[in-house]
Write an enzyme that holds these catalytic residues in place. Structure first.
Site, mmCIF file in Angstrom:
data_model
loop_
_atom_site.group_PDB
_atom_site.id
_atom_site.type_symbol
_atom_site.label_atom_id
_atom_site.label_comp_id
_atom_site.label_asym_id
_atom_site.label_seq_id
_atom_site.Cartn_x
_atom_site.Cartn_y
_atom_site.Cartn_z
ATOM 1 C CB CYS A 1 12.626 1.578 4.969
ATOM 2 S SG CYS A 1 13.683 2.227 6.297
ATOM 3 C CG ASP B 1 11.610 9.480 7.383
ATOM 4 O OD1 ASP B 1 11.580 8.461 6.691
ATOM 5 O OD2 ASP B 1 12.107 9.522 8.520
ATOM 6 C CE LYS C 1 16.228 4.931 5.452
ATOM 7 N NZ LYS C 1 17.254 5.929 5.864
HETATM 8 C C1 RUB Z 1 13.237 5.107 8.428
HETATM 9 C C2 RUB Z 1 12.246 5.293 7.334
HETATM 10 C C3 RUB Z 1 10.827 4.883 7.633
HETATM 11 C C4 RUB Z 1 10.049 6.129 8.105
HETATM 12 C C5 RUB Z 1 8.682 5.766 8.633
HETATM 13 O O1 RUB Z 1 14.485 5.708 8.144
HETATM 14 O O2 RUB Z 1 12.534 5.804 6.274
HETATM 15 O O3 RUB Z 1 10.212 4.377 6.488
HETATM 16 O O4 RUB Z 1 10.777 6.775 9.113
HETATM 17 O O5 RUB Z 1 8.831 4.938 9.750
HETATM 18 P P1 RUB Z 1 15.678 5.580 9.214
HETATM 19 P P2 RUB Z 1 7.730 4.884 10.909
HETATM 20 O O6 RUB Z 1 15.895 4.119 9.465
HETATM 21 O O7 RUB Z 1 16.846 6.230 8.549
HETATM 22 O O8 RUB Z 1 15.236 6.319 10.457
HETATM 23 O O9 RUB Z 1 6.444 4.447 10.267
HETATM 24 O O10 RUB Z 1 8.282 3.846 11.857
HETATM 25 O O11 RUB Z 1 7.629 6.229 11.525
#
Ligand code: RUB
Length: 321
Positions: free
Chosen positions: A126, A195, A206
């Site tokens: 992701c 998340d 993800k």
């Molecule tokens: C994004 C996702 C990321 C986390 C962490 O999912 O799963 O791995 O949100 O990201 P989506 P961060 O694209 O569906 O939002 O470290 O940028 O918070």
């Protein structure tokens, strides 16, 4: 309310995405909304802010950073005895949250980079700014690294990841999600974001992350999760489950094909749950912790008291769409 609905739409459409970015965008929208509201009537100000908070929280259900950020900002109204004071507090808290979020990612980068050795091959899944910050930091510290990045069907967040890695001059391999096991024996370290982190140290990230972690576990490859403390889910302490977002079928199968397959149902969950036993360490801005210490982060660091766990989240319009 224009700014709030605009931000909410961008989050829904995934123009703003990634748990950290969503949280900061929500804090910024609340800040701008508070500033635009007339600070004359406290009850009115409060109810307008609650409405805005509800709209933002209802956009996407899984990233706990979103309700956490909204809670932190909105809590600025508690104890205020005038609309002016409530407004001032909300603005101050939003500014503080945004600054501390950016600072947290810097701290995580420093700690995470120390988990990366010179010559390591890293796999990421992701597009996580926290996970990428660790990789970028190791690279700028002069460590020779190579990265495997997955495609991330169906929304292809991997494209964002490889753009960032490429622009930093990091040697990168782009693979389809199902190729993870084939390359796992070449990987030294998996780094992903989160998340949500639950009280038992499970990580929600993800869809596909749990397969990656399972595959890494089997191949004895360490899994590092980069997650700011506001990704930890306070209400899992009182048994609340993290809702896994189920996204539109069209993301996976175009309607014209789906129409010809009346017996087929497309399932499209956006996230999955990786159990604590597949995770070696969670890197937070408060330090690297074993996943089993998630409880401590929620209680001590995030600072949620038990009365807050029980207090019904006033901003509870998630299902009112
Ligand atoms: C994004 C996702 C990321 C986390 C962490 O999912 O799963 O791995 O949100 O990201 P989506 P961060 O694209 O569906 O939002 O470290 O940028 O918070």
């Amino acid at each position: 309310m224009m700014l709030v609905t605009e931000t909410a739409e961008k989050i829904k459409r995934m123009e703003i995405r990634g748990a950290g970015r969503i949280a900061r965008a929500a804090a910024q929208a609340l800040r701008d909304h508070a500033q635009a509201l007339p600070a004359q009537d406290l009850a009115l100000f409060r109810s307008e802010m609650q409405k805005a908070a509800g709209i933002l929280v209802a956009t996407r259900p899984t990233a706990v950073s979103l309700p956490n950020a909204v809670h932190i900002v909105i809590a600025g109204m508690e104890g205020a005895d005038s609309a002016g004071m409530a407004q001032e507090n909300v603005i101050k808290r939003a500014d503080e949250f945004i600054a501390s979020s950016l600072h947290a990612i810097e701290e995580i980068a420093g700690i995470g980079a120390r988990h990366i050795s010179d010559g390591d091959t890293i796999l990421t899944h992701c597009n996580s700014e926290a996970a990428l910050a660790c990789i970028l930091k190791a690279h700028t510290a002069g460590k020779e690294i190579e990265v495997f990045a997955t495609e991330v069907r169906p929304r292809n967040q991997g494209l964002v990841t490889i753009r960032t890695l490429n622009d930093a001059g990091i040697k990168t391999n782009f693979i389809v999600d199902s190729a993870v096991r084939s390359f796992m024996n070449d990987i030294d370290l998996v780094i992903v974001g989160a998340d949500a982190v639950t009280v038992n140290g499970a990580v929600v990230n993800k869809i596909g992350t749990s397969q990656v972690a399972h595959s890494a576990h089997e191949a004895r490859v360490n899994v590092v999760v980069a997650a700011e403390t506001y990704k930890f889910a306070p209400r899992t302490i009182i048994g609340e489950m993290i809702e896994i977002e189920e996204r539109p079928a069209q993301e996976v199968l175009p309607d014209e094909i789906a129409r010809t397959l009346p017996h087929v149902t497309v399932r499209n969950p956006g996230f999955d749950v990786t159990p604590a036993e597949y995770i070696d360490v969670i890197v937070t801005e408060a330090g690297a912790i074993p996943p089993q210490m998630a409880y401590v982060i929620i209680r001590e660091y995030l600072g949620w008291g038990i009365e807050e766990f029980h207090k019904t989240f006033e901003i509870n319009t998630r299902h009112d769409e």
